[in-house]
Design a protein around this motif. Structure first.
Motif, mmCIF file in Angstrom:
data_model
loop_
_atom_site.group_PDB
_atom_site.id
_atom_site.type_symbol
_atom_site.label_atom_id
_atom_site.label_comp_id
_atom_site.label_asym_id
_atom_site.label_seq_id
_atom_site.Cartn_x
_atom_site.Cartn_y
_atom_site.Cartn_z
ATOM 1 N N ASN A 1 41.869 43.711 42.011
ATOM 2 C CA ASN A 1 40.897 43.397 40.609
ATOM 3 C C ASN A 1 41.534 43.034 39.771
ATOM 4 O O ASN A 1 40.924 41.768 38.828
ATOM 5 N N TYR A 2 42.472 42.793 39.589
ATOM 6 C CA TYR A 2 43.946 41.909 38.278
ATOM 7 C C TYR A 2 43.694 40.223 38.824
ATOM 8 O O TYR A 2 43.265 39.955 38.010
ATOM 9 N N LYS B 1 42.209 39.184 41.038
ATOM 10 C CA LYS B 1 40.336 38.230 40.709
ATOM 11 C C LYS B 1 40.538 38.041 39.016
ATOM 12 O O LYS B 1 39.705 36.694 38.956
ATOM 13 N N SER B 2 41.239 38.575 38.195
ATOM 14 C CA SER B 2 40.514 38.240 37.038
ATOM 15 C C SER B 2 41.394 37.019 36.070
ATOM 16 O O SER B 2 41.730 36.827 34.527
ATOM 17 N N GLU B 3 42.859 36.710 36.615
ATOM 18 C CA GLU B 3 43.216 35.563 36.157
ATOM 19 C C GLU B 3 43.374 34.338 36.986
ATOM 20 O O GLU B 3 41.886 34.453 37.978
#
Length: 236
Positions: free
Chosen positions: A130-131, A133-135
């Protein structure tokens, strides 16, 4: 589109361009599983170092020293390399210095050129995915392997992360495709898939089957360890 690449052993890291890449280091049995567990249970920080000498110096400065070579605790240090040891209430709020045969060495190799270094395990797979994907950056999964050779459990983790990110990352290199296909064939029974692997045999000789089973559990913890100023801390 962002790209996810897999480096099957630190010996191949020089072939990967990390200048636009977040590196996720995986040493499933057992260093990165210990790191995730410790931080989830309240350890303040873990400083990964490559050598016993560095770890000993930090221990002398007041850190809790954790040292492992060849899957066994090194004499003269306070903590071993079992994730269950990192659940101790006495470690809450502590600073740990850690050196291991493969995992901490991989972190120190990635540190100079990566955008940032994260720690991955099956235990925090979902939080990590999830992290990422946000980068905006590419991702390189660095499998710690065993003394320069690839190993099964780290490759399986790399495949699991690739599988979780395939909709948002290009999977182009053969190492990545190999890892993903291996995971796809094994995901329904990871324990059986690693049963004959070299490191599992090594650990079983030491009588720590419970560590193997524990490290293959998925999504126990919702944390992402990140290397900041030489220390691994839980990202908030």
């Amino acid at each position: 589109m962002k790209q996810l690449d897999v480096c099957l052993t630190p010996e191949l890291l020089h072939l990967h361009n990390l200048s636009n890449s977040i590196v996720v280091v995986a040493d499933i049995f057992r260093a990165t599983s210990c790191m995730v567990t410790g931080l989830a249970y309240g350890v303040k920080s873990i400083t990964p170092v490559a050598t016993l000498e560095e770890c000993r110096l930090l221990q002398e400065r007041g850190y809790i020293g954790a040292a492992e070579r060849n899957a066994q605790k090194e004499e003269g240090f306070q903590l071993d390399n079992s994730p269950f040891s990192y659940m101790a209430e006495s470690l809450i709020g502590s600073d740990i210095a850690m050196t291991t045969t493969n995992g901490t060495l991989s972190i120190t190799k990635a540190k100079p050129t990566a955008v940032k270094v994260l720690v991955g395990s099956f235990l925090n797979l979902g939080a990590l995915a999830n992290y990422l994907k946000s980068e905006v950056y590419d991702v390189t999964v660095l499998c710690a392997g065993w003394k320069g050779r690839p190993n099964l459990e780290d490759t399986l983790f790399a495949g699991a992360l690739a599988d979780a990110l395939q909709d948002q990352f290009m999977l182009l290199e053969d190492g990545t495709l190999m890892a993903q296909r291996l995971y796809s064939q094994s995901k329904n029974n990871l324990l059986a898939s690693v049963a004959n692997s070299s490191h599992v045999r090594r650990l079983q000789r030491l009588g720590i089957q419970k560590d193997i089973s524990y490290c293959l559990q998925t999504d126990l913890y919702d944390i992402v360890p990140v290397l900041r100023g030489g220390k691994l801390i839980a990202m908030h």
